[in-house]
Write a protein that holds these residues in place. Sequence first.
Motif, PDB file in Angstrom:
ATOM      1  N   ASN A 184       1.048  -1.207   0.158  1.00 29.39           N
ATOM      2  CA  ASN A 184       0.017   0.039  -0.003  1.00 29.39           C
ATOM      3  C   ASN A 184       0.824   1.238   0.125  1.00 29.39           C
ATOM      4  N   SER A 185       0.778   2.202  -0.882  1.00 22.65           N
ATOM      5  CA  SER A 185       1.482   3.375  -1.258  1.00 22.65           C
ATOM      6  C   SER A 185       0.855   4.580  -0.747  1.00 22.65           C
ATOM      7  N   VAL A 186      -0.050   4.597   0.012  1.00 20.74           N
ATOM      8  CA  VAL A 186      -0.647   5.794   0.691  1.00 20.74           C
ATOM      9  C   VAL A 186      -0.074   5.969   2.041  1.00 20.74           C
ATOM     10  N   ILE A 213      21.363 -12.768  -2.865  1.00 28.39           N
ATOM     11  CA  ILE A 213      20.257 -12.018  -3.428  1.00 28.39           C
ATOM     12  C   ILE A 213      20.153 -12.066  -4.678  1.00 28.39           C
ATOM     13  N   THR A 214      19.079 -12.636  -5.157  1.00 29.58           N
ATOM     14  CA  THR A 214      18.759 -12.430  -6.693  1.00 29.58           C
ATOM     15  C   THR A 214      18.100 -11.061  -7.189  1.00 29.58           C
ATOM     16  N   SER A 215      17.223 -10.574  -6.222  1.00 26.52           N
ATOM     17  CA  SER A 215      16.553  -9.422  -6.750  1.00 26.52           C
ATOM     18  C   SER A 215      15.943  -8.847  -5.535  1.00 26.52           C
ATOM     19  N   ILE A 216      15.844  -7.480  -5.759  1.00 27.45           N
ATOM     20  CA  ILE A 216      15.233  -6.589  -4.739  1.00 27.45           C
ATOM     21  C   ILE A 216      14.021  -5.736  -5.403  1.00 27.45           C
ATOM     22  N   LYS A 217      12.835  -5.753  -4.516  1.00 26.31           N
ATOM     23  CA  LYS A 217      11.774  -5.043  -5.233  1.00 26.31           C
ATOM     24  C   LYS A 217      11.526  -3.788  -4.276  1.00 26.31           C
ATOM     25  N   ILE A 218      11.297  -2.819  -4.889  1.00 29.94           N
ATOM     26  CA  ILE A 218      11.038  -1.635  -4.157  1.00 29.94           C
ATOM     27  C   ILE A 218       9.740  -0.719  -4.509  1.00 29.94           C
ATOM     28  N   THR A 219       8.783  -0.504  -3.660  1.00 35.99           N
ATOM     29  CA  THR A 219       7.872   0.012  -3.910  1.00 35.99           C
ATOM     30  C   THR A 219       7.584   1.692  -3.499  1.00 35.99           C
ATOM     31  N   ASN A 220       7.585   2.464  -4.197  1.00 33.12           N
ATOM     32  CA  ASN A 220       7.426   4.043  -4.032  1.00 33.12           C
ATOM     33  C   ASN A 220       6.146   4.391  -3.534  1.00 33.12           C
ATOM     34  N   ARG A 221       6.137   5.637  -2.801  1.00 37.36           N
ATOM     35  CA  ARG A 221       4.956   6.103  -2.148  1.00 37.36           C
ATOM     36  C   ARG A 221       4.060   6.555  -3.548  1.00 37.36           C
ATOM     37  N   GLY A 222       2.693   6.590  -3.274  1.00 41.37           N
ATOM     38  CA  GLY A 222       1.950   6.827  -4.215  1.00 41.37           C
ATOM     39  C   GLY A 222       1.188   8.163  -4.267  1.00 41.37           C
ATOM     40  N   ASP A 223       1.239   8.739  -3.014  1.00 39.62           N
ATOM     41  CA  ASP A 223       0.350   9.885  -2.712  1.00 39.62           C
ATOM     42  C   ASP A 223       0.955  11.165  -2.832  1.00 39.62           C
ATOM     43  N   CYS A 224       2.397  11.104  -2.794  1.00 39.62           N
ATOM     44  CA  CYS A 224       3.228  12.411  -2.904  1.00 39.62           C
ATOM     45  C   CYS A 224       4.530  11.970  -3.282  1.00 39.62           C
ATOM     46  N   CYS A 225       5.026  13.243  -3.691  1.00 41.75           N
ATOM     47  CA  CYS A 225       6.747  13.209  -3.808  1.00 41.75           C
ATOM     48  C   CYS A 225       7.327  11.963  -4.367  1.00 41.75           C
ATOM     49  N   PRO A 226       6.950  11.387  -5.631  1.00 42.80           N
ATOM     50  CA  PRO A 226       7.862  10.019  -6.046  1.00 42.80           C
ATOM     51  C   PRO A 226       9.183  10.329  -6.181  1.00 42.80           C
ATOM     52  N   ALA A 258       5.231   7.139  -9.210  1.00 43.13           N
ATOM     53  CA  ALA A 258       4.363   7.024  -7.956  1.00 43.13           C
ATOM     54  C   ALA A 258       3.556   5.801  -7.649  1.00 43.13           C
ATOM     55  N   GLY A 259       3.740   5.208  -6.537  1.00 45.73           N
ATOM     56  CA  GLY A 259       2.822   3.835  -6.041  1.00 45.73           C
ATOM     57  C   GLY A 259       3.496   2.778  -6.818  1.00 45.73           C
ATOM     58  N   SER A 260       4.519   2.680  -7.666  1.00 41.58           N
ATOM     59  CA  SER A 260       4.771   1.682  -8.565  1.00 41.58           C
ATOM     60  C   SER A 260       5.928   0.859  -7.858  1.00 41.58           C
ATOM     61  N   THR A 261       6.358  -0.420  -8.214  1.00 37.94           N
ATOM     62  CA  THR A 261       6.949  -1.490  -7.865  1.00 37.94           C
ATOM     63  C   THR A 261       8.050  -1.762  -8.798  1.00 37.94           C
ATOM     64  N   ASP A 262       9.287  -1.530  -8.516  1.00 37.50           N
ATOM     65  CA  ASP A 262      10.277  -1.671  -9.502  1.00 37.50           C
ATOM     66  C   ASP A 262      11.179  -2.919  -8.989  1.00 37.50           C
ATOM     67  N   THR A 263      11.930  -3.397  -9.991  1.00 38.35           N
ATOM     68  CA  THR A 263      12.556  -4.519  -9.515  1.00 38.35           C
ATOM     69  C   THR A 263      14.210  -4.431  -9.986  1.00 38.35           C
ATOM     70  N   LEU A 264      14.997  -4.495  -9.131  1.00 38.17           N
ATOM     71  CA  LEU A 264      16.515  -4.656  -9.349  1.00 38.17           C
ATOM     72  C   LEU A 264      16.998  -6.037  -9.251  1.00 38.17           C
ATOM     73  N   LEU A 288       9.780   4.679   1.947  1.00 33.69           N
ATOM     74  CA  LEU A 288       9.698   3.311   1.181  1.00 33.69           C
ATOM     75  C   LEU A 288       8.451   2.811   1.650  1.00 33.69           C
ATOM     76  N   CYS A 289       7.588   2.277   0.714  1.00 32.66           N
ATOM     77  CA  CYS A 289       6.404   1.537   1.032  1.00 32.66           C
ATOM     78  C   CYS A 289       6.662   0.209   1.235  1.00 32.66           C
ATOM     79  N   GLU A 290       7.677  -0.480   0.235  1.00 31.08           N
ATOM     80  CA  GLU A 290       7.916  -2.060   0.491  1.00 31.08           C
ATOM     81  C   GLU A 290       9.223  -2.156   0.007  1.00 31.08           C
ATOM     82  N   VAL A 291       9.764  -2.973   0.692  1.00 28.88           N
ATOM     83  CA  VAL A 291      11.225  -3.562   0.182  1.00 28.88           C
ATOM     84  C   VAL A 291      11.048  -5.048   0.232  1.00 28.88           C
TER      85      VAL A 291
END
Length: 306
Positions: A184-186, A213-226, A258-264, A288-291
């Motif tokens: 949840n990114s709010v 570690i094979t990958s890390i997923k990071i979720t950005n805040r969605g309601d402000c200032c990505p 904003a609010g997206s999850t990207d994978t490294l 950070l909304c999720e790592v």
Amino acid sequence: MTFTRLVEGCCVTVVLPELALSGKATQSSVHANGIPYNAIDGNRASRWNQGSCIHTGPDFNPWWRLDLRKTHKVFSVIITNIVDAHSARLNGAEIRIGDSLENNGNDNPRYFTDHIPAGFTQNFQCPGMDGHYVNVVIPGRGEYLHICEVEVYENVALRGKATQSDRYEHMFGAAYNAIDGNRNSVFAADSCTHTDEQTNPWWRVDLLDSYIITSIKITNRGDCCPERLNGVQIHVGNSLEDNGLRNPIVGTIAAIAAGSTDTLSFTDHVEGRHVILVLPGINRFLTLCEVEVYGYRAPTGNNLSF
Ligand SMILES: [Ca+2]
Ligand SMILES: [Ca+2]
């Protein structure tokens, strides 16, 4: 909940590379020495004569089952199909994940793999399904079942311990919020972290053991200032010196919508107990909304034997 296919690798836990390798496999019948273990021998070799694929007899509803030895939250199942002329036999196969052994585990919650091309390795991902057993079954027809490798991964950050440089106004945006299993990114939903305004704010998760570690997923805040995540550096390693910032940098975030999850994803060897995200600069906020951290426990003398 639906599996979506992604191209990158995923997730983890256990003894040699991932959950499957520490599990125990069985199947509906064995044909031509295609024993159940061949799908968890850590080898994706996809030609039958390489001796690393399973092979059932011509069973009705042939199945293969992996016992993970306890219930895990599964985030990814990666299946490698055989490359020989018989690859089409896997068409229509289903992945089933759950705790029941009823009907040999084939009645657990179901996901379709549809079609895995010959010799291909396919990653089926979901937000996390609880299961003691992972089955691959071909329902509704008499068929030989071939699988060359099954890999099962979980998000190891969920069992970690998070900390950060400071909380926003010393009370909001707890570090734990990035490993609460919720994207949840709010910010008001109380599932994102938030540091105070600082120089070089950082967030860190201690995985409590060293992982490859094979990958890390990071979720950005969605309601402000990505844009606040732009330029975040990711360190991985075993050192806590300088709050872990002496560990090697394994990646940098250019931008996450904003609010997206990207994978490294990492193809090089990335190993460590600590994952640290730092935002270089003055007067910065780190949110950070999720790592999510996917990988497998680094082999040691203990877990090499099972
Ligand atoms: Ca294999
Ligand atoms: Ca969260």
